[in-house]
Scaffold this motif. Sequence first.
Motif, short mmCIF file in Angstrom:
data_model
loop_
_atom_site.label_atom_id
_atom_site.label_comp_id
_atom_site.label_asym_id
_atom_site.label_seq_id
_atom_site.Cartn_x
_atom_site.Cartn_y
_atom_site.Cartn_z
N ALA A 1 25.74 6.56 46.13
CA ALA A 1 26.41 7.63 45.39
C ALA A 1 27.12 7.15 44.14
CB ALA A 1 27.41 8.33 46.30
N SER A 2 27.38 5.85 44.03
CA SER A 2 28.16 5.43 42.86
C SER A 2 27.78 4.03 42.40
CB SER A 2 29.66 5.53 43.18
OG SER A 2 29.97 4.76 44.33
N ASP A 3 28.73 3.06 42.42
CA ASP A 3 28.50 1.76 41.80
C ASP A 3 27.95 0.74 42.78
OD1 ASP A 3 30.80 1.11 43.28
OD2 ASP A 3 32.08 1.72 41.60
N LEU A 4 27.72 -0.46 42.29
CA LEU A 4 27.10 -1.52 43.06
C LEU A 4 27.92 -1.94 44.28
CD1 LEU A 4 24.57 -3.32 43.03
CD2 LEU A 4 25.86 -5.00 41.70
N GLU A 5 29.24 -1.82 44.19
CA GLU A 5 30.11 -2.28 45.26
C GLU A 5 29.89 -1.53 46.57
OE1 GLU A 5 34.10 -2.13 43.89
OE2 GLU A 5 33.82 -3.67 42.34
N GLN A 6 29.46 -0.27 46.51
CA GLN A 6 29.27 0.51 47.74
C GLN A 6 27.86 0.36 48.30
OE1 GLN A 6 27.24 3.70 47.78
NE2 GLN A 6 26.44 2.79 45.91
N LEU A 7 26.98 -0.39 47.61
CA LEU A 7 25.62 -0.57 48.09
C LEU A 7 25.60 -1.55 49.26
CD1 LEU A 7 22.95 0.62 47.00
CD2 LEU A 7 22.54 -1.57 45.88
N SER A 8 24.84 -1.24 50.31
CA SER A 8 24.77 -2.15 51.45
C SER A 8 24.01 -3.41 51.07
CB SER A 8 24.08 -1.46 52.63
OG SER A 8 22.70 -1.29 52.36
N LEU A 9 24.27 -4.49 51.80
CA LEU A 9 23.62 -5.77 51.50
C LEU A 9 22.11 -5.67 51.69
CD1 LEU A 9 23.84 -8.76 50.79
CD2 LEU A 9 24.25 -9.25 53.22
N GLY A 10 21.69 -4.95 52.73
CA GLY A 10 20.27 -4.82 52.99
C GLY A 10 19.56 -4.09 51.86
N THR A 11 20.16 -3.00 51.38
CA THR A 11 19.57 -2.24 50.28
C THR A 11 19.53 -3.07 49.01
OG1 THR A 11 20.39 -0.17 51.25
CG2 THR A 11 19.74 -0.11 48.94
N TYR A 12 20.58 -3.82 48.77
CA TYR A 12 20.66 -4.69 47.59
C TYR A 12 19.52 -5.72 47.61
CZ TYR A 12 22.49 -8.17 44.31
OH TYR A 12 22.64 -9.05 43.28
N ARG A 13 19.28 -6.30 48.76
CA ARG A 13 18.22 -7.30 48.87
C ARG A 13 16.84 -6.69 48.63
NH1 ARG A 13 20.42 -10.59 54.22
NH2 ARG A 13 21.84 -12.01 53.10
N LEU A 14 16.63 -5.49 49.16
CA LEU A 14 15.35 -4.83 48.95
C LEU A 14 15.10 -4.59 47.47
CD1 LEU A 14 15.25 -2.16 51.82
CD2 LEU A 14 13.71 -4.12 51.54
N LEU A 15 16.14 -4.19 46.76
CA LEU A 15 16.01 -3.97 45.32
C LEU A 15 15.69 -5.27 44.59
CD1 LEU A 15 18.97 -1.49 44.80
CD2 LEU A 15 16.55 -0.96 44.46
N LYS A 16 16.38 -6.33 44.97
CA LYS A 16 16.16 -7.62 44.31
C LYS A 16 14.75 -8.15 44.57
CE LYS A 16 19.14 -10.05 42.75
NZ LYS A 16 19.61 -10.32 41.37
N GLN A 17 14.20 -7.84 45.74
CA GLN A 17 12.89 -8.36 46.11
C GLN A 17 11.73 -7.50 45.60
OE1 GLN A 17 13.18 -8.50 50.38
NE2 GLN A 17 14.78 -10.09 50.39
N ALA A 18 12.04 -6.33 45.08
CA ALA A 18 10.97 -5.41 44.67
C ALA A 18 10.23 -5.97 43.45
CB ALA A 18 11.57 -4.05 44.34
N ASP A 19 8.88 -6.03 43.56
CA ASP A 19 8.08 -6.53 42.44
C ASP A 19 7.77 -5.43 41.42
OD1 ASP A 19 7.91 -9.14 43.45
OD2 ASP A 19 6.27 -8.58 44.79
N HIS A 20 7.58 -4.22 41.89
CA HIS A 20 7.22 -3.11 41.00
C HIS A 20 8.19 -1.96 41.30
CE1 HIS A 20 3.57 -5.33 40.05
NE2 HIS A 20 3.40 -5.50 41.36
N LEU A 21 9.27 -1.94 40.56
CA LEU A 21 10.39 -1.02 40.84
C LEU A 21 10.41 0.12 39.82
CD1 LEU A 21 12.94 -0.29 42.43
CD2 LEU A 21 14.22 -1.88 40.96
N TYR A 22 10.44 1.35 40.34
CA TYR A 22 10.48 2.54 39.49
C TYR A 22 11.69 3.40 39.88
CZ TYR A 22 5.76 1.14 38.32
OH TYR A 22 4.67 0.41 37.89
N LEU A 23 12.32 4.00 38.89
CA LEU A 23 13.51 4.83 39.10
C LEU A 23 13.20 6.28 38.77
CD1 LEU A 23 16.12 2.65 37.16
CD2 LEU A 23 15.59 2.53 39.61
N ARG A 24 13.72 7.17 39.59
CA ARG A 24 13.59 8.59 39.20
C ARG A 24 14.31 8.84 37.89
NH1 ARG A 24 16.64 13.10 39.85
NH2 ARG A 24 17.88 12.43 41.64
N THR A 25 15.52 8.28 37.77
CA THR A 25 16.29 8.45 36.54
C THR A 25 17.14 7.23 36.26
OG1 THR A 25 17.96 9.80 35.40
CG2 THR A 25 18.13 9.64 37.80
#
Length: 486
Positions: A11-35
């Motif tokens: 819902a907001s900034d990086l601090e509230q992101l879970s560690l697991g979700t953060y790692r998935l983002l970092k490991q993504a090779d082809h990352l697309y954003l809705r916005t």
Amino acid sequence: MNKITVIGLGASDLEQLSLGTYRLLKQADHLYLRTEEHPIVAELRSEGLEMESFDRIYEANDAFEDVYQQIVDKLLELSVQQPITYAVPGHPLVAERTVQLLIEKERTGEIELHIAGGSSFLDPIFTALRIDPIEGFQLLDGTDLKRDDVRMDQHVLIGQVYDAFVASDVKLSLMEKYPDSHVVTIVTSAGSRDEVLTEIPLFELDRTVTLNNLTTVYVPPLLEHEQRLKEWSSLRDIIATLRGPDGCPWDREQTHESLKRYLIEESFELIQAIDEENDDAIVEELGDVLLQVFLHAQIGEDNGYFSMEDVLETVGAKMIRRHPHVFAQTQADTTEEVLTNWQAIKEQEKPKPSMLLEGQERLASSLLTSYNYQKTAAKVGFDWPSIEGAFDKFQEEWQEFQEEVKSGGPEQQLDELGDVLFTIVNIARFLKLSPEEAMWHANEKFKSRFHSVEQSVKQGSGKFENYTVDELEEFWQQAKREEESK
């Protein structure tokens, strides 16, 4: 098979992101954003993550549904080449239309979908507003808000209110039910260090606050019946209370039979308001008619026979069933075709009576019963070819009635008078006029003119016996002239 992993950015900034979700983002090779419009995106880019957004699709379309569909089509195209990761604001399964479209593709076997989760904006919203969702809440889309979606007795959260145009539409929809001054809260960046709560009266929703993709509008509930009289449930609760153990003695005593005359009276008062083109009176009289409907429904529920839900289901199903040209594939381009279809469907729905006139009587109105009898007989050819036949029959019956008045007894006179009235109803049927309404108009006209005569008498001697018939007739003609001059 095409593989798509969906990640929620929270819902907001990086601090509230879970560690697991953060790692998935970092490991993504082809990352697309809705916005790109999310506070976490800039922080991720600063850490070296490469990603591509679909903001250009927003800019190229006017309708959100078109935007969402094009994003999904593009994701399917990209996933043909290699597995991809798709990141969306909040939680993927909370107010995220593109993910719902992807789920539909998953169900048809077109893609392999993995939803990695993420935190929605709901938890920080509840915390910021200090509300307990167990009390009842609604989550609504500001871009598609309809008046009837809103429950005034619940906490209402409205997302997607990202600019003044959407806020204006939301405001107008809410003001159809809530008071203009009802205080709402604008919640921005809930749960982050930039969280802001701003309370404003509803009518200022689109005027004073900066809105963006992280904005949610909170509308607090109105719990008292007197505060939410614009909701159907409030009237239902009021009627149930009136007929309850601690309610009104008169209301508790009413039955379907005892209320019949009130329904007739209220219906004619509504007709009068319509004829007078008095909108305020129409509103009031429609309410009185609706009151009768709710009273009968409550009596049905109290007796254990039926409820308001049964009434709604019955009439709703009937409207759908009898309008196949709207809700199905039947063709009907003219009013005549619509009425033909309606009658054919109606005859299929109801068992055919053994005799044609069975079920056509209306105990509350002899005029309407006559009208129904004659209309039914006419459908099978028992009718004059034109209105001239009805006029000739009237002259015949009128002559017979006059003869009975001169030489007959009360029974014969009553019988012939009935024949005269019956032929007049027939004439009304040919002209497609309602004899019931015509009689009501005549009664109202007489009442109005006689009231004027009475006023003239009061302004004069004050007693009717002091005036001749000719003088009273002049008062009547004066009232008639005053009506015609209006």
